[in-house]
Write a protein that holds these residues in place. Structure first.
Motif, PDB file in Angstrom:
ATOM      1  N   SER A 116      -7.876  -7.616  -2.118  1.00 20.50           N
ATOM      2  CA  SER A 116      -6.976  -6.752  -3.094  1.00 20.50           C
ATOM      3  C   SER A 116      -6.156  -6.101  -2.330  1.00 20.50           C
ATOM      4  O   SER A 116      -5.947  -6.119  -1.082  1.00 20.50           O
ATOM      5  CB  SER A 116      -7.905  -5.904  -3.870  1.00 20.50           C
ATOM      6  OG  SER A 116      -8.028  -4.659  -3.101  1.00 20.50           O
ATOM      7  N   HIS A 117      -5.301  -5.482  -3.174  1.00 22.72           N
ATOM      8  CA  HIS A 117      -3.991  -4.364  -2.679  1.00 22.72           C
ATOM      9  C   HIS A 117      -4.696  -3.506  -1.997  1.00 22.72           C
ATOM     10  O   HIS A 117      -3.709  -2.873  -1.110  1.00 22.72           O
ATOM     11  CB  HIS A 117      -3.291  -4.152  -3.563  1.00 22.72           C
ATOM     12  CG  HIS A 117      -3.821  -3.059  -4.689  1.00 22.72           C
ATOM     13  ND1 HIS A 117      -4.801  -3.832  -5.544  1.00 22.72           N
ATOM     14  CD2 HIS A 117      -3.454  -1.830  -4.616  1.00 22.72           C
ATOM     15  CE1 HIS A 117      -5.435  -2.590  -6.180  1.00 22.72           C
ATOM     16  NE2 HIS A 117      -4.585  -1.487  -5.817  1.00 22.72           N
ATOM     17  N   LYS A 118      -5.928  -2.999  -1.887  1.00 26.24           N
ATOM     18  CA  LYS A 118      -6.197  -1.731  -1.618  1.00 26.24           C
ATOM     19  C   LYS A 118      -5.980  -1.635   0.114  1.00 26.24           C
ATOM     20  O   LYS A 118      -6.036  -0.405   0.508  1.00 26.24           O
ATOM     21  CB  LYS A 118      -7.592  -1.423  -1.978  1.00 26.24           C
ATOM     22  CG  LYS A 118      -7.605  -1.267  -3.496  1.00 26.24           C
ATOM     23  CD  LYS A 118      -8.954  -0.361  -3.975  1.00 26.24           C
ATOM     24  CE  LYS A 118      -8.690  -0.044  -5.509  1.00 26.24           C
ATOM     25  NZ  LYS A 118      -9.077  -1.278  -6.075  1.00 26.24           N
ATOM     26  N   GLN A 145     -13.865  -3.059  -4.251  1.00 24.36           N
ATOM     27  CA  GLN A 145     -12.916  -3.621  -3.556  1.00 24.36           C
ATOM     28  C   GLN A 145     -12.217  -2.372  -2.500  1.00 24.36           C
ATOM     29  O   GLN A 145     -12.072  -2.848  -1.520  1.00 24.36           O
ATOM     30  CB  GLN A 145     -11.580  -3.900  -4.467  1.00 24.36           C
ATOM     31  CG  GLN A 145     -11.949  -5.298  -5.220  1.00 24.36           C
ATOM     32  CD  GLN A 145     -12.263  -4.720  -6.721  1.00 24.36           C
ATOM     33  OE1 GLN A 145     -13.284  -4.019  -6.824  1.00 24.36           O
ATOM     34  NE2 GLN A 145     -11.869  -5.511  -7.613  1.00 24.36           N
ATOM     35  N   SER A 235      -7.158   5.618  -4.740  1.00 21.89           N
ATOM     36  CA  SER A 235      -5.805   5.456  -5.797  1.00 21.89           C
ATOM     37  C   SER A 235      -5.446   6.882  -6.186  1.00 21.89           C
ATOM     38  O   SER A 235      -5.994   7.854  -5.277  1.00 21.89           O
ATOM     39  CB  SER A 235      -6.755   4.536  -6.890  1.00 21.89           C
ATOM     40  OG  SER A 235      -5.820   4.281  -8.010  1.00 21.89           O
ATOM     41  N   CYS A 268      -1.854  -4.056 -13.601  1.00 15.20           N
ATOM     42  CA  CYS A 268      -3.181  -3.471 -14.462  1.00 15.20           C
ATOM     43  C   CYS A 268      -3.058  -1.735 -13.836  1.00 15.20           C
ATOM     44  O   CYS A 268      -2.453  -1.635 -12.947  1.00 15.20           O
ATOM     45  CB  CYS A 268      -4.436  -3.947 -14.160  1.00 15.20           C
ATOM     46  SG  CYS A 268      -4.880  -4.108 -12.301  1.00 15.20           S
ATOM     47  N   CYS A 269      -3.646  -1.025 -14.534  1.00 17.54           N
ATOM     48  CA  CYS A 269      -3.672   0.479 -14.102  1.00 17.54           C
ATOM     49  C   CYS A 269      -4.909   1.036 -14.375  1.00 17.54           C
ATOM     50  O   CYS A 269      -5.485   1.122 -15.454  1.00 17.54           O
ATOM     51  CB  CYS A 269      -2.630   1.009 -15.017  1.00 17.54           C
ATOM     52  SG  CYS A 269      -2.297   2.963 -14.395  1.00 17.54           S
ATOM     53  N   GLY A 270      -5.744   1.364 -13.277  1.00 15.91           N
ATOM     54  CA  GLY A 270      -6.886   1.991 -13.206  1.00 15.91           C
ATOM     55  C   GLY A 270      -6.449   3.419 -12.815  1.00 15.91           C
ATOM     56  O   GLY A 270      -6.359   4.232 -13.578  1.00 15.91           O
ATOM     57  N   GLY A 271      -6.342   3.777 -11.414  1.00 14.72           N
ATOM     58  CA  GLY A 271      -5.639   5.049 -11.038  1.00 14.72           C
ATOM     59  C   GLY A 271      -4.396   4.757 -10.950  1.00 14.72           C
ATOM     60  O   GLY A 271      -3.607   5.965 -10.984  1.00 14.72           O
ATOM     61  N   GLY A 272      -3.743   3.951 -10.929  1.00 18.57           N
ATOM     62  CA  GLY A 272      -2.498   3.641 -10.854  1.00 18.57           C
ATOM     63  C   GLY A 272      -1.404   3.152  -9.628  1.00 18.57           C
ATOM     64  O   GLY A 272      -0.455   3.029  -9.463  1.00 18.57           O
ATOM     65  N   SER A 273      -2.486   2.920  -8.691  1.00 28.41           N
ATOM     66  CA  SER A 273      -1.882   2.565  -7.427  1.00 28.41           C
ATOM     67  C   SER A 273      -1.155   0.976  -7.202  1.00 28.41           C
ATOM     68  O   SER A 273       0.121   1.018  -6.568  1.00 28.41           O
ATOM     69  CB  SER A 273      -2.561   2.851  -6.283  1.00 28.41           C
ATOM     70  OG  SER A 273      -3.483   1.767  -6.168  1.00 28.41           O
ATOM     71  N   ASN A 274      -1.768   0.001  -7.727  1.00 30.88           N
ATOM     72  CA  ASN A 274      -1.350  -1.145  -7.693  1.00 30.88           C
ATOM     73  C   ASN A 274      -0.147  -1.163  -8.683  1.00 30.88           C
ATOM     74  O   ASN A 274       1.056  -1.784  -8.197  1.00 30.88           O
ATOM     75  CB  ASN A 274      -1.884  -2.284  -7.892  1.00 30.88           C
ATOM     76  CG  ASN A 274      -2.217  -3.085  -9.415  1.00 30.88           C
ATOM     77  OD1 ASN A 274      -1.492  -3.806  -9.552  1.00 30.88           O
ATOM     78  ND2 ASN A 274      -3.171  -2.258  -9.951  1.00 30.88           N
ATOM     79  N   GLY A 343     -12.894  -1.686 -11.545  1.00 32.57           N
ATOM     80  CA  GLY A 343     -11.980  -0.845 -10.898  1.00 32.57           C
ATOM     81  C   GLY A 343     -10.975   0.075 -11.763  1.00 32.57           C
ATOM     82  O   GLY A 343     -10.133   0.641 -11.306  1.00 32.57           O
ATOM     83  N   GLU A 390      -9.830  -6.921 -13.136  1.00 30.14           N
ATOM     84  CA  GLU A 390      -8.701  -5.799 -13.272  1.00 30.14           C
ATOM     85  C   GLU A 390      -7.372  -6.524 -13.195  1.00 30.14           C
ATOM     86  O   GLU A 390      -6.681  -6.234 -14.323  1.00 30.14           O
ATOM     87  CB  GLU A 390      -8.884  -5.152 -11.823  1.00 30.14           C
ATOM     88  CG  GLU A 390     -10.208  -4.270 -11.717  1.00 30.14           C
ATOM     89  CD  GLU A 390     -11.244  -4.887 -10.858  1.00 30.14           C
ATOM     90  OE1 GLU A 390     -11.032  -6.125 -10.768  1.00 30.14           O
ATOM     91  OE2 GLU A 390     -12.337  -4.171 -10.790  1.00 30.14           O
ATOM     92  N   SER A 419      -3.314  -8.317  -8.530  1.00 27.28           N
ATOM     93  CA  SER A 419      -3.762  -7.390  -7.578  1.00 27.28           C
ATOM     94  C   SER A 419      -4.758  -7.940  -6.668  1.00 27.28           C
ATOM     95  O   SER A 419      -5.179  -7.199  -5.482  1.00 27.28           O
ATOM     96  CB  SER A 419      -4.091  -5.961  -8.267  1.00 27.28           C
ATOM     97  OG  SER A 419      -5.020  -6.275  -9.172  1.00 27.28           O
ATOM     98  N   GLY A 420      -5.625  -8.910  -6.970  1.00 31.60           N
ATOM     99  CA  GLY A 420      -6.902  -9.190  -6.323  1.00 31.60           C
ATOM    100  C   GLY A 420      -7.270 -10.612  -6.974  1.00 31.60           C
ATOM    101  O   GLY A 420      -7.023 -11.136  -8.192  1.00 31.60           O
TER     102      GLY A 420
HETATM  103  C1  LIG Z   1      -8.826  -0.945  -7.419  1.00 32.40           C
HETATM  104  C2  LIG Z   1      -8.297  -1.921  -8.087  1.00 32.40           C
HETATM  105  C3  LIG Z   1      -7.319  -1.950  -9.343  1.00 32.40           C
HETATM  106  C4  LIG Z   1      -7.096  -0.813  -9.908  1.00 32.40           C
HETATM  107  O1  LIG Z   1      -6.597   0.289  -8.967  1.00 32.40           O
HETATM  108  P1  LIG Z   1      -5.216   0.918  -9.103  1.00 32.40           P
HETATM  109  O2  LIG Z   1      -5.132   1.910  -8.228  1.00 32.40           O
HETATM  110  O3  LIG Z   1      -5.014   1.232 -10.464  1.00 32.40           O
HETATM  111  O4  LIG Z   1      -4.560  -0.194  -8.690  1.00 32.40           O
HETATM  112  C5  LIG Z   1      -6.705  -3.183  -9.605  1.00 32.40           C
HETATM  113  N1  LIG Z   1      -6.916  -4.182  -9.257  1.00 32.40           N
HETATM  114  C6  LIG Z   1      -7.743  -4.570  -8.170  1.00 32.40           C
HETATM  115  C7  LIG Z   1      -8.013  -5.936  -7.905  1.00 32.40           C
HETATM  116  C8  LIG Z   1      -8.450  -3.452  -7.629  1.00 32.40           C
HETATM  117  O5  LIG Z   1      -9.275  -3.676  -6.760  1.00 32.40           O
END
Ligand SMILES: *Cc1c(COP(=O)(O)O)cnc(C)c1O
Length: 458
Positions: A116-118, A145, A235, A268-274, A343, A390, A419-420
């Motif tokens: 993933s982007h993390k 992730q 995130s 997609c948006c969980g915490g918002g980082s990607n 996520g 996600e 993102s992953g």
């Molecule tokens: C953690 C994760 C997310 C969600 O986190 P954001 O901070 O919103 O990007 C999205 N996609 C993948 C693959 C993740 O691992």
């Protein structure tokens, strides 16, 4: 050699030398800046000093920075070379399948070991902590992730790593734990009896399957009570969004190579980082040059922070140890249903993303998980990559944009962030194929109850 045309190209790559040299800080360009954080104990403004117990100075400085560009350290850029620049694909098979006149591009961030982007932020965070003389990082992980990324980053820079993994994921995704252990991390199923926050939850609910809010409390407490240990978050925070902007900067350069510019950027948006990562470099054009580009954040219907939450000060975690943030929130003690996109199960969202949404600069939509997996399987069969649950939220939204373009007979350029990959999520796919997967809505009643417990901030 003839310039590649967008019609005969599938994968657009860049040279190693084209890896961005700076991260882009959108705060410099925002008409309304994100509100400063508050101290969780007093409700007063959080001073940078207050963060010293858990973060190194360099990251605190980035957290409050209003500089437009921040240099990427050579040591970090060097390791980025292992998988960056990441590829940008034109989804030609998906376009054909949809019969759309839209051109769909996706940036693939699953091309590193953690999938993933993390890792973009994990490496930067491990680097600054190592330089500050820290010995160990503690963190939480939902779907696994982030824990994977930080484990790998800590291993690279010679730091120890302790991961509090949300119990339901610990049980559902055992190979994520094996992954983290391979890189030397110590992984605990949260809530644990190792911290006060964990013990308090277990006293009230011995069967608790955990939540990100609880795991964050445990990891923050671990860091705050050990001098040689800092905390690391995957995130939400400004510096994490900042580190992810390598994604959008590269995507922009890749699209330029085929004379394209997106009408809409989706993540997609969980915490918002990607979302921040892919969208902010394009929003830079929108904010400084008036370029017309839409940015759409996609969230799960089971945890619809932006589309159904309120814009208010709230705690970042369940035990009220993390800073109070002005953000879209469903309430710090709201525990979303156990959907497969682990996520995306965070009650809040980045302060920056929240402010941009409140100002109408970005958009948001929410989807149920069944329609998200429909899109995931369609994408996998067309493009040959099995997406993370996600990321599949972004795919769903991109497909819907492409279908609308078809109905309107419009040429449209769609860019989304993949993102992953989903290779650790095959159990979720099994469940989808069993026909038993349900669309889970959030409980408005639970959110309302949680709203009553927002902190009072003057
Ligand atoms: C953690 C994760 C997310 C969600 O986190 P954001 O901070 O919103 O990007 C999205 N996609 C993948 C693959 C993740 O691992």
């Amino acid at each position: 050699m003839r310039k590649p045309s967008r019609d005969d190209i599938v994968k657009i790559t860049l040279e190693e030398s084209e890896i961005p040299r700076q991260w882009y800080n959108i705060v410099a360009d925002m008409p309304n800046k994100p509100e400063p954080y508050r101290n969780p104990a007093t409700g007063e403004l959080l001073e940078p000093e207050d963060m010293k117990a858990i973060f190194p100075d360099a990251l605190i400085a980035q957290e409050v920075s209003t500089e437009r560009f921040i240099e990427i350290p050579d040591e970090v850029r060097e390791i980025y070379k292992q998988w960056r620049p990441s590829p940008l694909y034109r989804a030609r098979n998906l376009e054909k399948l949809l019969g759309t006149p839209a051109r769909i591009y996706y940036k693939y961030e699953g091309n590193n070991a953690t999938g993933s982007h993390k890792l973009n932020s994990a490496l930067a965070q491990a680097y600054y902590n190592k330089k500050a003389g820290i010995k160990r990082l503690s963190t939480e992980t939902g779907a696994g992730q982030w824990g994977s990324a930080l484990s790998m980053a800590c291993n690279h820079f010679g730091l120890e790593c302790t991961v509090y993994m949300v119990k339901v994921s610990y049980q559902q995704k055992p190979y994520r734990r094996s992954f983290m252990e391979t890189f030397g991390a110590k992984v605990h199923a949260s809530p644990t009896n190792l911290t006060q926050s964990g013990r308090r939850i277990l006293e009230e609910d011995p069967g608790s399957t955990g939540s990100l809010g609880i795991a964050i409390s445990e990891a923050v407490e671990d860091a705050a009570t050990h001098d040689d240990t800092n905390y690391s978050l995957g995130s939400v925070l400004n510096h994490v969004c900042l580190h992810q902007t390598v994604i959008g900067q590269e995507a922009k350069a890749q699209l330029e190579k085929v004379d394209e510019y997106p009408d809409v950027v989706i993540a997609c948006c969980g915490g918002g980082s990607n979302f921040a990562g892919i969208a902010f470099p394009f929003l830079h054009d929108k904010l400084t040059k008036g370029t017309k580009v839409r940015a759409v954040a996609v969230e799960p219907a089971a945890c619809p922070t932006l589309t159904k939450g309120v814009f208010a000060y709230d705690f970042g975690d369940t035990a009220k140890m993390a800073p109070i943030v002005k953000m879209y929130t469903l309430g710090h003690d709201f525990v979303p249903e156990g959907i497969h996109a682990g996520g995306l199960r965070y009650h809040g969202a980045s302060a920056i993303v929240s402010q941009l949404y409140d100002d109408g600069i970005i958009e948001a939509v929410a989807y149920g998980q069944k329609s998200v997996f429909d899109a995931a399987v369609m994408f996998a069969r067309a493009e040959g990559i099995i997406p993370a649950p996600e990321s599949s939220h972004a795919i769903r939204a991109a497909i819907d944009e492409a279908v609308r373009a078809k109905e309107a007979g419009e040429e449209k350029v769609i860019l989304f962030n993949l993102s992953g990959h989903g290779y650790f999520d095959m159990a979720a796919y099994d469940y989808y194929f069993s026909g038993n997967m349900k669309d889970i809505e959030y409980s408005a009643e639970e959110v309302e109850k949680s709203m009553a417990r927002l902190p009072k901030v003057k």
